[in-house]
Write a protein that holds these residues in place. Structure first.
Motif, PDB file in Angstrom:
ATOM      1  N   MET A   1       0.620  -1.185   0.094  1.00  0.00           N
ATOM      2  CA  MET A   1      -0.090   0.164   0.119  1.00  0.00           C
ATOM      3  C   MET A   1       0.714   1.340   0.149  1.00  0.00           C
ATOM      4  SD  MET A   1      -2.935  -0.876  -0.256  1.00  0.00           S
ATOM      5  CE  MET A   1      -4.584  -0.213   0.674  1.00  0.00           C
ATOM      6  N   GLN A   2       2.119   1.013   0.400  1.00  0.00           N
ATOM      7  CA  GLN A   2       2.996   2.276   0.616  1.00  0.00           C
ATOM      8  C   GLN A   2       3.358   2.972  -0.650  1.00  0.00           C
ATOM      9  OE1 GLN A   2       6.499   1.690   3.022  1.00  0.00           O
ATOM     10  NE2 GLN A   2       7.369   3.623   2.231  1.00  0.00           N
ATOM     11  N   TRP A   3       3.460   1.766  -1.745  1.00  0.00           N
ATOM     12  CA  TRP A   3       3.821   2.417  -3.052  1.00  0.00           C
ATOM     13  C   TRP A   3       2.561   3.189  -3.700  1.00  0.00           C
ATOM     14  CZ3 TRP A   3       0.914   0.893  -7.300  1.00  0.00           C
ATOM     15  CH2 TRP A   3       0.020  -0.121  -7.173  1.00  0.00           C
ATOM     16  N   ILE A   4       1.402   2.684  -3.006  1.00  0.00           N
ATOM     17  CA  ILE A   4       0.062   3.655  -3.857  1.00  0.00           C
ATOM     18  C   ILE A   4       0.453   5.099  -3.491  1.00  0.00           C
ATOM     19  CG2 ILE A   4      -2.372   4.112  -3.804  1.00  0.00           C
ATOM     20  CD1 ILE A   4      -2.437   1.069  -3.542  1.00  0.00           C
ATOM     21  N   GLY A   5       0.658   5.409  -2.220  1.00  0.00           N
ATOM     22  CA  GLY A   5       0.773   6.798  -1.775  1.00  0.00           C
ATOM     23  C   GLY A   5       2.018   7.374  -2.452  1.00  0.00           C
ATOM     24  N   THR A   6       2.978   6.681  -2.603  1.00  0.00           N
ATOM     25  CA  THR A   6       4.164   7.429  -3.385  1.00  0.00           C
ATOM     26  C   THR A   6       3.754   7.612  -4.789  1.00  0.00           C
ATOM     27  OG1 THR A   6       5.501   6.010  -1.931  1.00  0.00           O
ATOM     28  CG2 THR A   6       6.780   6.970  -3.984  1.00  0.00           C
ATOM     29  N   ALA A   7       3.225   6.679  -5.298  1.00  0.00           N
ATOM     30  CA  ALA A   7       2.530   6.915  -6.777  1.00  0.00           C
ATOM     31  C   ALA A   7       1.530   8.004  -6.765  1.00  0.00           C
ATOM     32  CB  ALA A   7       2.079   5.901  -7.484  1.00  0.00           C
ATOM     33  N   PHE A  59       5.467  25.753  -6.411  1.00  0.00           N
ATOM     34  CA  PHE A  59       5.987  25.572  -5.194  1.00  0.00           C
ATOM     35  C   PHE A  59       5.370  24.267  -4.590  1.00  0.00           C
ATOM     36  CE2 PHE A  59       6.953  30.256  -5.189  1.00  0.00           C
ATOM     37  CZ  PHE A  59       8.404  30.006  -5.374  1.00  0.00           C
ATOM     38  N   LEU A  60       4.007  23.829  -4.742  1.00  0.00           N
ATOM     39  CA  LEU A  60       3.555  22.894  -4.221  1.00  0.00           C
ATOM     40  C   LEU A  60       4.175  21.539  -4.872  1.00  0.00           C
ATOM     41  CD1 LEU A  60      -0.320  23.957  -4.216  1.00  0.00           C
ATOM     42  CD2 LEU A  60       1.136  23.847  -2.104  1.00  0.00           C
ATOM     43  N   ALA A  61       4.430  21.550  -6.177  1.00  0.00           N
ATOM     44  CA  ALA A  61       5.044  20.705  -6.798  1.00  0.00           C
ATOM     45  C   ALA A  61       6.372  20.106  -6.382  1.00  0.00           C
ATOM     46  CB  ALA A  61       5.261  20.725  -8.331  1.00  0.00           C
ATOM     47  N   ALA A  62       7.169  21.341  -6.013  1.00  0.00           N
ATOM     48  CA  ALA A  62       8.448  21.323  -5.607  1.00  0.00           C
ATOM     49  C   ALA A  62       8.533  20.629  -4.194  1.00  0.00           C
ATOM     50  CB  ALA A  62       9.434  22.485  -5.478  1.00  0.00           C
ATOM     51  N   GLY A  63       7.835  21.002  -3.279  1.00  0.00           N
ATOM     52  CA  GLY A  63       7.415  20.366  -2.017  1.00  0.00           C
ATOM     53  C   GLY A  63       7.081  18.982  -1.865  1.00  0.00           C
ATOM     54  N   LEU A  64       6.389  18.357  -2.784  1.00  0.00           N
ATOM     55  CA  LEU A  64       5.956  17.095  -2.974  1.00  0.00           C
ATOM     56  C   LEU A  64       7.290  16.347  -3.691  1.00  0.00           C
ATOM     57  CD1 LEU A  64       2.137  17.296  -4.390  1.00  0.00           C
ATOM     58  CD2 LEU A  64       2.955  16.589  -2.267  1.00  0.00           C
ATOM     59  N   PHE A  65       7.885  16.887  -4.674  1.00  0.00           N
ATOM     60  CA  PHE A  65       8.966  16.119  -4.958  1.00  0.00           C
ATOM     61  C   PHE A  65       9.984  16.006  -3.923  1.00  0.00           C
ATOM     62  CE2 PHE A  65       7.810  17.435  -9.526  1.00  0.00           C
ATOM     63  CZ  PHE A  65       7.503  16.182  -9.786  1.00  0.00           C
ATOM     64  N   TRP A  66      10.168  16.988  -3.160  1.00  0.00           N
ATOM     65  CA  TRP A  66      11.238  17.159  -2.189  1.00  0.00           C
ATOM     66  C   TRP A  66      10.744  15.999  -1.116  1.00  0.00           C
ATOM     67  CZ3 TRP A  66      10.722  20.672   2.704  1.00  0.00           C
ATOM     68  CH2 TRP A  66      11.700  20.680   3.602  1.00  0.00           C
ATOM     69  N   GLY A  67       9.589  15.923  -0.744  1.00  0.00           N
ATOM     70  CA  GLY A  67       9.286  14.960   0.199  1.00  0.00           C
ATOM     71  C   GLY A  67       9.371  13.597  -0.250  1.00  0.00           C
ATOM     72  N   THR A  73      11.943   9.521   5.414  1.00  0.00           N
ATOM     73  CA  THR A  73      11.959  10.737   6.409  1.00  0.00           C
ATOM     74  C   THR A  73      11.306  11.810   5.828  1.00  0.00           C
ATOM     75  OG1 THR A  73      14.179  11.391   5.415  1.00  0.00           O
ATOM     76  CG2 THR A  73      14.283   9.882   7.113  1.00  0.00           C
ATOM     77  N   GLY A  74      10.746  11.851   4.568  1.00  0.00           N
ATOM     78  CA  GLY A  74      10.058  13.049   3.863  1.00  0.00           C
ATOM     79  C   GLY A  74       8.611  12.580   3.964  1.00  0.00           C
ATOM     80  N   LEU A  75       8.067  11.918   4.622  1.00  0.00           N
ATOM     81  CA  LEU A  75       6.689  11.557   4.637  1.00  0.00           C
ATOM     82  C   LEU A  75       5.896  12.712   5.340  1.00  0.00           C
ATOM     83  CD1 LEU A  75       6.468   7.727   5.634  1.00  0.00           C
ATOM     84  CD2 LEU A  75       5.831   8.742   3.630  1.00  0.00           C
ATOM     85  N   ASP A  76       6.362  13.342   6.468  1.00  0.00           N
ATOM     86  CA  ASP A  76       5.776  14.524   7.239  1.00  0.00           C
ATOM     87  C   ASP A  76       5.760  15.805   6.182  1.00  0.00           C
ATOM     88  OD1 ASP A  76       8.534  14.831   7.232  1.00  0.00           O
ATOM     89  OD2 ASP A  76       8.673  15.657   9.154  1.00  0.00           O
ATOM     90  N   VAL A  77       6.870  15.969   5.251  1.00  0.00           N
ATOM     91  CA  VAL A  77       6.754  16.774   4.214  1.00  0.00           C
ATOM     92  C   VAL A  77       5.818  16.611   3.161  1.00  0.00           C
ATOM     93  CG1 VAL A  77       8.285  17.876   2.337  1.00  0.00           C
ATOM     94  CG2 VAL A  77       9.307  17.167   4.623  1.00  0.00           C
ATOM     95  N   GLN A  78       5.663  15.650   2.781  1.00  0.00           N
ATOM     96  CA  GLN A  78       4.433  15.248   1.711  1.00  0.00           C
ATOM     97  C   GLN A  78       3.107  15.529   2.412  1.00  0.00           C
ATOM     98  OE1 GLN A  78       4.696  11.092   0.364  1.00  0.00           O
ATOM     99  NE2 GLN A  78       7.126  11.224   0.493  1.00  0.00           N
ATOM    100  N   VAL A  79       2.920  15.022   3.790  1.00  0.00           N
ATOM    101  CA  VAL A  79       1.707  15.389   4.435  1.00  0.00           C
ATOM    102  C   VAL A  79       1.498  16.853   4.248  1.00  0.00           C
ATOM    103  CG1 VAL A  79       0.375  15.225   6.551  1.00  0.00           C
ATOM    104  CG2 VAL A  79       1.541  13.219   5.766  1.00  0.00           C
ATOM    105  N   ALA A 108      -5.681  15.020  -3.647  1.00  0.00           N
ATOM    106  CA  ALA A 108      -4.850  15.209  -2.495  1.00  0.00           C
ATOM    107  C   ALA A 108      -5.326  14.597  -1.269  1.00  0.00           C
ATOM    108  CB  ALA A 108      -4.862  16.784  -2.338  1.00  0.00           C
ATOM    109  N   ALA A 109      -6.706  14.427  -1.196  1.00  0.00           N
ATOM    110  CA  ALA A 109      -7.372  13.707   0.044  1.00  0.00           C
ATOM    111  C   ALA A 109      -7.121  12.143  -0.088  1.00  0.00           C
ATOM    112  CB  ALA A 109      -9.065  14.060   0.121  1.00  0.00           C
ATOM    113  N   LEU A 110      -7.129  11.858  -1.306  1.00  0.00           N
ATOM    114  CA  LEU A 110      -7.034  10.399  -1.508  1.00  0.00           C
ATOM    115  C   LEU A 110      -5.660  10.130  -1.433  1.00  0.00           C
ATOM    116  CD1 LEU A 110      -7.973   7.729  -2.723  1.00  0.00           C
ATOM    117  CD2 LEU A 110      -7.263   8.328  -4.840  1.00  0.00           C
ATOM    118  N   ALA A 111      -4.501  10.961  -1.568  1.00  0.00           N
ATOM    119  CA  ALA A 111      -3.101  10.567  -1.369  1.00  0.00           C
ATOM    120  C   ALA A 111      -2.710  10.810  -0.015  1.00  0.00           C
ATOM    121  CB  ALA A 111      -2.168  11.521  -2.079  1.00  0.00           C
TER     122      ALA A 111
END
Length: 120
Positions: A1-7, A59-67, A73-79, A108-111
């Motif tokens: 399931m983790q890969w779904i969130g990443t995708a 900037f939103l895209a950059a933050g998501l890519f950064w996470g 360790t970037g899960l909190d950044v993704q959230v 976004a809610a699904l992710a």
């Protein structure tokens, strides 16, 4: 399931890169006007505002890519950035166009539903 969130995070980041391109560079072209349902006149008048919106989407895209780049360790950044996308989508859906609920807020809610449990 983790890969779904990443995708999903990756797809949302790519979507926001596409929105950046539409708003910053294609706003007053036939493709940009069609995407946002605008006349040539309205697109010409709002072009500078759209470019500013596009930058924020970048900037939103950059933050998501950064996470994503940080891995576990970037899960909190993704959230954080998914929450920003969700709030922007809810606001845009309420004030600009209902289709933003489906294009921005719902993905976004699904992710978040897949990423947030990994953080908690």
């Amino acid at each position: 399931m983790q890969w779904i969130g990443t995708a999903l995070v990756g797809l949302i980041a790519l979507l926001h890169v596409y929105i950046l391109v539409l708003e910053m560079f294609l706003w007053d072209t036939p493709r940009g006007r069609r995407a946002f349902g605008m006349s040539a006149e309205k697109a010409a008048v709002t072009k500078v505002l759209a470019a500013n919106q596009g930058l924020y989407n970048g900037f939103l895209a950059a933050g998501l890519f950064w996470g994503l780049w940080q891995g576990e360790t970037g899960l909190d950044v993704q959230v954080f950035f998914l929450a920003c996308v969700l709030v922007a989508g809810l606001y845009g859906g309420a004030t600009a166009s209902r289709k933003i609920y489906f294009i921005q807020a719902l993905p976004a809610a699904l992710a978040l539903a897949f990423v947030l449990p990994q953080v908690l």
